[in-house]
Design a protein around this motif. Sequence first.
Motif, PDB file in Angstrom:
ATOM      1  N   UNK A 139       0.863  -1.180   0.000  1.00  0.00           N
ATOM      2  CA  UNK A 139       0.000   0.000   0.000  1.00  0.00           C
ATOM      3  C   UNK A 139       0.900   1.231   0.000  1.00  0.00           C
ATOM      4  N   UNK A 140       0.596   2.163  -0.871  1.00  0.00           N
ATOM      5  CA  UNK A 140       1.379   3.390  -0.930  1.00  0.00           C
ATOM      6  C   UNK A 140       0.935   4.308   0.203  1.00  0.00           C
ATOM      7  N   UNK A 141       1.911   4.794   0.951  1.00  0.00           N
ATOM      8  CA  UNK A 141       1.622   5.677   2.087  1.00  0.00           C
ATOM      9  C   UNK A 141       1.259   7.050   1.535  1.00  0.00           C
ATOM     10  N   UNK A 142       0.101   7.547   1.957  1.00  0.00           N
ATOM     11  CA  UNK A 142      -0.345   8.857   1.494  1.00  0.00           C
ATOM     12  C   UNK A 142      -0.529   9.776   2.703  1.00  0.00           C
ATOM     13  N   UNK A 143      -1.035  10.971   2.446  1.00  0.00           N
ATOM     14  CA  UNK A 143      -1.280  11.919   3.527  1.00  0.00           C
ATOM     15  C   UNK A 143      -2.431  11.470   4.427  1.00  0.00           C
ATOM     16  N   UNK A 144      -3.193  10.484   3.971  1.00  0.00           N
ATOM     17  CA  UNK A 144      -4.298   9.953   4.767  1.00  0.00           C
ATOM     18  C   UNK A 144      -3.773   9.322   6.061  1.00  0.00           C
ATOM     19  N   UNK A 145      -2.574   8.741   5.970  1.00  0.00           N
ATOM     20  CA  UNK A 145      -1.994   8.059   7.123  1.00  0.00           C
ATOM     21  C   UNK A 145      -1.040   8.991   7.845  1.00  0.00           C
ATOM     22  N   UNK A 146      -1.208   9.078   9.148  1.00  0.00           N
ATOM     23  CA  UNK A 146      -0.352   9.940   9.943  1.00  0.00           C
ATOM     24  C   UNK A 146       0.947   9.205  10.231  1.00  0.00           C
ATOM     25  N   UNK A 147       2.120   9.773   9.975  1.00  0.00           N
ATOM     26  CA  UNK A 147       3.406   9.070  10.081  1.00  0.00           C
ATOM     27  C   UNK A 147       3.674   8.380  11.420  1.00  0.00           C
ATOM     28  N   UNK A 148       3.323   8.968  12.588  1.00  0.00           N
ATOM     29  CA  UNK A 148       3.591   8.217  13.830  1.00  0.00           C
ATOM     30  C   UNK A 148       2.834   6.884  13.904  1.00  0.00           C
TER      31      UNK A 148
END
Length: 176
Positions: A139-148
Amino acid sequence: LQKVKNDLEMVLSTVQSKNEKLREDLKREQQWHDEQLQIVDVLSGIEEEMKNQVVQFSEKRVFQELKNKMLKLRTYKEELLNVWGDFLEEFFPLPEEDGSALKKKRKKSNCSVHILKLILLVFQILINKLMSTPHEPYLTISDLFWPPYIELLLRHGIALRHPEDPNRIRLEAFHQ
């Protein structure tokens, strides 16, 4: 002969009196035996009733114990969720639209539920990706997912990064 007759009559009367006494003793012993049989019957009935009550009481007791354990587990679950929510709120606060941490004015329970929903959303997306395309589960990490949150999943071995592209993650294959 008269003397022998008298002696025999005396012996006869003695034996008859002894027989009479033995008959009376036999009657008393039979009555005692009958009473003992009645007592045994009554005690057997009471024993059967007690066995039934013990089964019912033990079933009720087991049910009550299970009910108490369920209540304790629910309480423990609530405590764990509260502690986990506090931990996540402290170390992984929710992002706002501009990227800064959420204001502390929100209620703790509301934040905890929101945090849990966001992490659950990440899990659901990863699981759906794994199930829908098992040959390409990344899954490509997007801005939807918060990095922490992504880092939390990576640190604890729940998710893995793509070997060539660090912006892609997949769910660890626990089923293999």
